[in-house]
Scaffold this motif. Sequence first.
Motif, short mmCIF file in Angstrom:
data_model
loop_
_atom_site.label_atom_id
_atom_site.label_comp_id
_atom_site.label_asym_id
_atom_site.label_seq_id
_atom_site.Cartn_x
_atom_site.Cartn_y
_atom_site.Cartn_z
N GLU A 18 0.83 -1.21 0.00
CA GLU A 18 0.00 0.00 0.00
C GLU A 18 0.86 1.26 0.00
OE1 GLU A 18 -0.29 -2.48 2.36
OE2 GLU A 18 -1.96 -3.49 1.37
N GLN A 19 1.96 1.22 0.73
CA GLN A 19 2.88 2.36 0.78
C GLN A 19 3.52 2.59 -0.58
OE1 GLN A 19 5.93 2.21 3.87
NE2 GLN A 19 7.34 3.34 2.56
N VAL A 20 3.97 1.52 -1.20
CA VAL A 20 4.59 1.63 -2.51
C VAL A 20 3.58 2.16 -3.53
CG1 VAL A 20 5.68 0.35 -4.40
CG2 VAL A 20 6.32 -0.13 -2.03
N ALA A 21 2.36 1.65 -3.49
CA ALA A 21 1.33 2.13 -4.41
C ALA A 21 1.09 3.62 -4.24
CB ALA A 21 0.04 1.34 -4.21
N ALA A 22 1.04 4.09 -3.02
CA ALA A 22 0.84 5.52 -2.76
C ALA A 22 2.02 6.35 -3.29
CB ALA A 22 0.65 5.77 -1.26
N GLU A 23 3.24 5.87 -3.07
CA GLU A 23 4.42 6.57 -3.56
C GLU A 23 4.44 6.63 -5.10
OE1 GLU A 23 7.70 4.46 -1.83
OE2 GLU A 23 7.28 5.23 0.19
N ILE A 24 4.05 5.53 -5.71
CA ILE A 24 4.01 5.45 -7.17
C ILE A 24 3.02 6.46 -7.73
CG2 ILE A 24 3.24 3.98 -9.08
CD1 ILE A 24 4.34 1.60 -7.38
N MET A 25 1.84 6.51 -7.14
CA MET A 25 0.81 7.44 -7.64
C MET A 25 1.24 8.88 -7.43
SD MET A 25 -2.72 5.29 -7.08
CE MET A 25 -3.29 6.36 -5.87
N GLU A 26 1.88 9.17 -6.32
CA GLU A 26 2.37 10.53 -6.08
C GLU A 26 3.42 10.92 -7.12
OE1 GLU A 26 2.41 14.21 -4.66
OE2 GLU A 26 1.01 12.65 -4.05
N GLU A 27 4.33 10.00 -7.41
CA GLU A 27 5.35 10.26 -8.42
C GLU A 27 4.71 10.48 -9.79
OE1 GLU A 27 8.92 10.96 -10.29
OE2 GLU A 27 8.49 10.92 -8.17
N GLY A 28 3.74 9.67 -10.13
CA GLY A 28 3.05 9.84 -11.41
C GLY A 28 2.39 11.20 -11.52
N ARG A 29 1.74 11.63 -10.46
CA ARG A 29 1.10 12.95 -10.45
C ARG A 29 2.15 14.06 -10.58
NH1 ARG A 29 -1.43 10.79 -5.90
NH2 ARG A 29 -3.44 9.90 -6.41
N GLY A 30 3.26 13.88 -9.89
CA GLY A 30 4.31 14.88 -9.90
C GLY A 30 4.98 15.06 -11.26
N GLN A 31 4.89 14.07 -12.10
CA GLN A 31 5.50 14.14 -13.42
C GLN A 31 4.62 14.85 -14.45
OE1 GLN A 31 8.59 13.32 -14.47
NE2 GLN A 31 9.05 13.02 -12.32
N LEU A 32 3.38 15.14 -14.09
CA LEU A 32 2.48 15.86 -14.99
C LEU A 32 2.69 17.35 -14.80
CD1 LEU A 32 -0.78 13.79 -14.53
CD2 LEU A 32 0.74 13.79 -16.49
N LYS A 33 3.40 17.96 -15.74
CA LYS A 33 3.67 19.39 -15.66
C LYS A 33 4.02 19.89 -17.06
CE LYS A 33 7.59 17.96 -13.19
NZ LYS A 33 8.36 18.16 -12.01
N PRO A 34 3.80 21.16 -17.28
CA PRO A 34 4.14 21.71 -18.60
C PRO A 34 5.65 21.80 -18.78
CG PRO A 34 3.37 23.45 -17.15
CD PRO A 34 3.20 22.15 -16.40
#
Length: 141
Positions: free
Chosen positions: A114-130
Amino acid sequence: MRYLILVSHGTFAPGLHNAVGMMAGADRKDIRSTSLLDGMDVDTYRKAFAELVADVTEEDEILLFADIIGGSPLTTAMEVLTEKGLLPHTAAIGGMNLPLVLTAAFADADAPLEQVAAEIMEEGRGQLKPFALDGGDEDEI
């Protein structure tokens, strides 16, 4: 073992698998992929996915990545995992991209799923930028 399994429509999952292999190692047995190809019926895809996870046991964990939530590749994969009793050991994430899967590939294997899944999703969100086309702030296009 913790498996990273990529599923998609078309050749997206195998293509992403190849790209991940370039950066995380092409010989990794813990990263697998399959896809629902154009013209393929769901039963054929189901069989391919079942073969992909045939050796996965209840002692293993799965990070299941899909191109979209609610699509046939993910829902069919979840059905197969349910039939095998693996759903309690699975975290499923839709909207996969290269940074997301790379984060999973390099995640601490001993960290809770669950921790890894949360970290993965946060990283994915963080990579969305102009991307700044003028060389200025990344918030400006």
